[in-house]
Design a protein around this motif. Structure first.
Motif, mmCIF file in Angstrom:
data_model
loop_
_atom_site.group_PDB
_atom_site.id
_atom_site.type_symbol
_atom_site.label_atom_id
_atom_site.label_comp_id
_atom_site.label_asym_id
_atom_site.label_seq_id
_atom_site.Cartn_x
_atom_site.Cartn_y
_atom_site.Cartn_z
ATOM 1 N N ALA A 1 38.858 24.145 28.425
ATOM 2 C CA ALA A 1 39.454 25.245 29.190
ATOM 3 C C ALA A 1 39.359 26.549 28.401
ATOM 4 N N GLN A 2 39.634 26.484 27.117
ATOM 5 C CA GLN A 2 39.524 27.673 26.267
ATOM 6 C C GLN A 2 38.064 28.115 26.155
ATOM 7 N N VAL B 1 30.338 25.209 23.226
ATOM 8 C CA VAL B 1 31.302 26.127 22.620
ATOM 9 C C VAL B 1 32.567 25.373 22.203
ATOM 10 N N ALA B 2 33.037 24.491 23.064
ATOM 11 C CA ALA B 2 34.233 23.705 22.729
ATOM 12 C C ALA B 2 34.009 22.882 21.467
ATOM 13 N N ARG C 1 33.126 32.734 30.026
ATOM 14 C CA ARG C 1 33.257 33.645 31.165
ATOM 15 C C ARG C 1 33.498 35.073 30.676
ATOM 16 N N THR C 2 34.327 35.247 29.641
ATOM 17 C CA THR C 2 34.618 36.579 29.095
ATOM 18 C C THR C 2 33.352 37.227 28.545
ATOM 19 N N VAL C 3 32.571 36.476 27.783
ATOM 20 C CA VAL C 3 31.323 37.000 27.217
ATOM 21 C C VAL C 3 30.332 37.317 28.335
ATOM 22 N N ALA C 4 30.208 36.439 29.303
ATOM 23 C CA ALA C 4 29.286 36.673 30.415
ATOM 24 C C ALA C 4 29.667 37.935 31.179
ATOM 25 N N MET D 1 26.674 26.128 33.438
ATOM 26 C CA MET D 1 27.651 26.657 32.515
ATOM 27 C C MET D 1 28.374 25.522 31.802
ATOM 28 N N ALA D 2 28.426 24.365 32.413
ATOM 29 C CA ALA D 2 29.152 23.241 31.836
ATOM 30 C C ALA D 2 28.610 22.854 30.463
#
Length: 74
Positions: free
Chosen positions: A17-18, A8-9, A24-27, A1-2
């Protein structure tokens, strides 16, 4: 995931962090909406290192093809 979080960042111009929260929200959303066998692959893709992501993604796409139905030209 990293790796995905870093991507994405970078692309979104947000902190890691965002980006982690977004990923995580999408997953979680995908796991909730997809059939169980495919939903399990979501976590596998996120847990995989970069070299394994392609294989896991291919597995997810094959599963989605069966879920969505395949359209044959005829």
């Amino acid at each position: 995931m990293a790796t995905l979080v870093q991507l994405v960042a970078e692309k979104a111009g947000i902190t890691e962090a965002q980006a982690h929260m977004a990923v995580r929200t999408v997953a979680d959303f995908l796991k909730e909406k997809l059939p169980a066998p495919i939903a399990g692959q979501v976590e596998a893709v996120l847990a995989a290192d970069a070299s394994a992501v392609a294989g896991a993604a291919e597995s997810v796409l094959k599963g989605l093809g069966g879920f969505m139905g395949s359209k044959k030209d005829g």
